[in-house]
Design an enzyme around this catalytic site. Sequence first.
Site, PDB file in Angstrom:
ATOM      1  N   GLU A  49      33.202  57.650  32.362  1.00 24.74           N
ATOM      2  CA  GLU A  49      34.111  57.209  31.291  1.00 24.74           C
ATOM      3  C   GLU A  49      33.768  57.854  29.947  1.00 24.74           C
ATOM      4  OE1 GLU A  49      34.933  53.003  31.170  1.00 24.74           O
ATOM      5  OE2 GLU A  49      35.683  53.115  29.117  1.00 24.74           O
ATOM      6  N   ASP A  99      20.591  49.787  41.958  1.00 22.54           N
ATOM      7  CA  ASP A  99      21.740  49.267  42.694  1.00 22.54           C
ATOM      8  C   ASP A  99      22.721  48.649  41.682  1.00 22.54           C
ATOM      9  OD1 ASP A  99      23.478  47.662  44.164  1.00 22.54           O
ATOM     10  OD2 ASP A  99      21.966  47.135  45.662  1.00 22.54           O
TER      11      ASP A  99
HETATM   12  C1  MEV Z   1      36.486  49.960  27.740  1.00 22.03           C
HETATM   13  O1  MEV Z   1      35.895  50.575  28.855  1.00 22.03           O
HETATM   14  C2  MEV Z   1      35.642  48.822  27.264  1.00 22.03           C
HETATM   15  C3  MEV Z   1      36.263  47.959  26.164  1.00 22.03           C
HETATM   16  O2  MEV Z   1      37.528  47.470  26.591  1.00 22.03           O
HETATM   17  C4  MEV Z   1      35.316  46.804  25.966  1.00 22.03           C
HETATM   18  C5  MEV Z   1      35.854  45.702  25.068  1.00 22.03           C
HETATM   19  O3  MEV Z   1      37.064  45.576  24.930  1.00 22.03           O
HETATM   20  O4  MEV Z   1      34.984  44.964  24.547  1.00 22.03           O
HETATM   21  C6  MEV Z   1      36.498  48.731  24.890  1.00 22.03           C
END
Ligand code: MEV
Length: 398
Positions: A83, A281
């Site tokens: 990501e 894990d």
């Molecule tokens: C995205 O991968 C994670 C978020 O949605 C976390 C959040 O909203 O606290 C940005």
Amino acid sequence: MKRKYRDFAGFRKKTCSERRALIADLCKLSTAELQTLGTEGPLTDLAEVMVEHALGMVPVPLGLAAGFIIDNEAVIVPMATEEASVIAAASYAARIIARGGGMRTWTEDPLMEGQVFIEDLEEREAEALRAAFPRLESLLAAELTSMKERGGGLRRLDLSRIDGAHMNRLSMTVDVRDAMGANLLNTLCEKAAGWIRSKFGFTVIMAILSNEARDRRAGASFSVPAAAFSRIPGTVSPPEEAARRIVRAGEAAVWDRGRAITANKGIMNGISALALATGNDTRAIEAAAHAYAARDGRYAGLARYTLHDGVLSGRIELPLPLASVGGSVGFSEAAAVSLKILGNPASRRLSAIAAALGLAQNFAALLALTGPGIQAGHMRLHAKKAAYTAAARRGEAH
Ligand code: MEV
């Protein structure tokens, strides 16, 4: 053409190389496509010993989150994630938190539980089993010699009733030191199960460790003056209002289930990436974290924030059964390199770093969500990926 069951006959017995040839043929994969799973060599050899029916490796980027001060020590955190923005966000938050002195952490003893489920015992049968605990302890001691030498070992045996299932559960709590503990606990559980069957004739339904890890908690906290993040573009002013909104966003995750799930997902963006980088894990850690988030019967966000006299404080605590030896942690050389980058921490230190990373990840998300939003940063990365894809199509990605 529809594939037939017999097309895959003998799949299990083939070498990785033979399997790749078969799949390339069946699925019409070009040599270039096959090589995206790695060329045959050390990596496919590793895949072959780590999993069954190996075909290759799927590349997951490894990056480093920088800027962390954890218990007065600068730490650079390896993170394996597909990501975008996650590593940048953690580093960004870490640098802001460092202005307030960094993260403080704590950990509990690395206790894991094994469970043996026994069919409906009468009270006198349960008593007989309890009375035999000293014998069971000596039986299990043989498996625990080296763990005991390292300061770990069996801490508790317990027999309780699970009314709904009409069963009894024998629980064994073991301090597993730097290991994750799954192999050890499963061995102990199966040994205990065999002994219960043969000595008492009770019906044992199954024996396995529990991934709850409720006693193996780690936590992190920080305090930072609101002024430390007031100059971030898009942040509301004055600084106390920016901090107040972060506290309110944290409260939304405490009280709203939908928000809690997203907030915890963001926390696990960090923790799971560290777990994957170090060969831990990830599913065990995620299962424990989400179960803990629902420990009061209501699923809630794992991070908490308060604001006093212009100082914002954040806190997190959750089970973090991260190992620094054993299983795939010690096995894959890439995981060993990640641990080396971290200075080869013991399991408790690694879990403390994971807690600090999870909290930084949440703080970064709340800073963005209550300020400029997350899309601007995401769109920049989308543009970078689109340019890469276009170049790859033209054959110039390298
Ligand atoms: C995205 O991968 C994670 C978020 O949605 C976390 C959040 O909203 O606290 C940005």
